[in-house]
Design an enzyme around this catalytic site. Sequence first.
Site, mmCIF file in Angstrom:
data_model
loop_
_atom_site.group_PDB
_atom_site.id
_atom_site.type_symbol
_atom_site.label_atom_id
_atom_site.label_comp_id
_atom_site.label_asym_id
_atom_site.label_seq_id
_atom_site.Cartn_x
_atom_site.Cartn_y
_atom_site.Cartn_z
ATOM 1 N N ASP A 167 4.820 -14.413 11.398
ATOM 2 C CA ASP A 167 3.372 -15.023 11.151
ATOM 3 C C ASP A 167 2.397 -13.902 11.175
ATOM 4 O O ASP A 167 2.066 -13.729 12.491
ATOM 5 C CB ASP A 167 3.147 -16.266 12.031
ATOM 6 C CG ASP A 167 1.701 -16.857 11.695
ATOM 7 O OD1 ASP A 167 1.102 -16.190 11.182
ATOM 8 O OD2 ASP A 167 1.661 -17.939 12.121
ATOM 9 N N HIS A 201 -2.267 10.231 0.211
ATOM 10 C CA HIS A 201 -2.349 8.913 -0.226
ATOM 11 C C HIS A 201 -2.627 9.000 -1.866
ATOM 12 O O HIS A 201 -2.001 8.063 -2.320
ATOM 13 C CB HIS A 201 -3.699 8.215 0.743
ATOM 14 C CG HIS A 201 -3.726 6.878 0.260
ATOM 15 N ND1 HIS A 201 -3.058 5.977 0.685
ATOM 16 C CD2 HIS A 201 -4.544 6.245 -0.490
ATOM 17 C CE1 HIS A 201 -3.281 4.932 0.231
ATOM 18 N NE2 HIS A 201 -4.269 4.926 -0.724
ATOM 19 N N GLU A 239 0.920 -1.267 0.072
ATOM 20 C CA GLU A 239 -0.172 0.010 0.006
ATOM 21 C C GLU A 239 0.927 1.372 -0.109
ATOM 22 O O GLU A 239 1.825 1.343 0.728
ATOM 23 C CB GLU A 239 -1.036 0.014 1.372
ATOM 24 C CG GLU A 239 -1.994 1.090 1.261
ATOM 25 C CD GLU A 239 -2.855 0.876 2.375
ATOM 26 O OE1 GLU A 239 -3.098 -0.125 2.990
ATOM 27 O OE2 GLU A 239 -3.359 2.265 2.901
ATOM 28 N N LYS A 298 -6.985 -1.173 11.667
ATOM 29 C CA LYS A 298 -6.231 -1.661 10.454
ATOM 30 C C LYS A 298 -5.051 -0.619 10.187
ATOM 31 O O LYS A 298 -4.041 -0.949 9.755
ATOM 32 C CB LYS A 298 -7.449 -1.285 9.394
ATOM 33 C CG LYS A 298 -7.008 -2.163 8.191
ATOM 34 C CD LYS A 298 -5.891 -1.033 7.146
ATOM 35 C CE LYS A 298 -5.906 -1.750 5.868
ATOM 36 N NZ LYS A 298 -4.987 -0.883 4.824
#
Length: 408
Positions: A295, A392, A95, A279
């Site tokens: 992991d 962004h 991202e 998030k």
Amino acid sequence: MSLTQPSTGAAEPFGGSLLPGFHRLSLGARRAWLERAFDISASEVALLEDPVPLRPEVADRMIENVIGVHGLPLGLAVNFLINGRERVIPMVVEEPSVVAAACHAARLGRAGGGFVADADPALMIGQIQLVGVRDVDGAIARLQARSTELVATARALTPSLCVRGNGPRALEVRRLCDPEARDMLVVHVLVDTGDAMGANVVNTLVEELAPHVEQVAGGRACLRILSNLADHRLARAEVRVAIAELATSSMPGTVVAERIVAASRLAALDPYRAATHNKGIMNGIDAVAIATGNDWRAIEAGAHAYASRDGRYRGLSEWRTVEAQLRGNIELPLAASTVGVLTRVHPSVRLALRVIGATDARDLAAVMAAVGLASNLAALVALVTDGIQKGHMALHARAAAAALEASK
Ligand code: MEV
């Protein structure tokens, strides 16, 4: 420090991580800096040139039905001061703006002393579910009375862990009320897994310990597996930002800070916002987890379960103002490892671990918590000021143009 400053040979390998303009360097110049700053050989850095740093023959033995190796961008977040130590943070993420955001927040945190972070010892939980126990009260009493003996058995089953000073530490018995059936028992074995994430060692242990537990409790062992809600293995970070530093051309720092506090309250009260807030935190944590061969699904599962530990899903971080500072803190389970399989076979994971300079798994977990908090701060600053899309979308447009070019 300037980007051309030679290595000082002092406590830090490169004299600092505050690197204004690092993003403006060419790819080659960033690699040259990496070589100098971390004393990494040209041949090791050259591995980064390889579009497939992990050899397909190795990949073919790692998972099943392999047809190739998947690549993602590996970037460095700079400007981080964590527990008084300069840290350069490797991040693997697809991202745009995640790495830039982490660098920005790291810089904001420096004036207040940087991030302070720590992590608990690596205590993982192995679960043994018991079904068909006739006398639940009696089973609980027997398990509790013989827990020292069961822990000794567990230790005997994990000699290679115990020899390193880690291994099983305690046993807990939990009674779960099931409205549809008889109450159920779950035995937790708490195991210090040292620098390992611990899934393999804990899963082997609970499978081997289960018959001993059955013998004491009665009933039959059903599931025997590690819990990803590693809530004895928490990592925490805190940062203090001078409110004046938050000012933009159109908004005073006090207003930015007030709005961040309001956003933090929304994440505490509303699971719809909390999911997005978290998030943003995991943008940073996962990127470090992937770069260092961890992991990340386990870390994600633990984080979200912990976020709802009191019955309502909440943000994992909180922000408040204290006098002239905005203060943020975060706490979450972080089962990080510095000794996983990838650390042996994956050249860029090995390189990432050298760059991040983790002394052990606890140190890595603490750094990850700090990066998560930084990612969160950067997202909140953008959200309460210009909105997320301005910065962004500029980076996204750059990525989209590059993708288009590459597909021609
Ligand atoms: C996007 O990847 C992450 C954010 O949505 C996080 C947030 O809203 O706090 C910007």
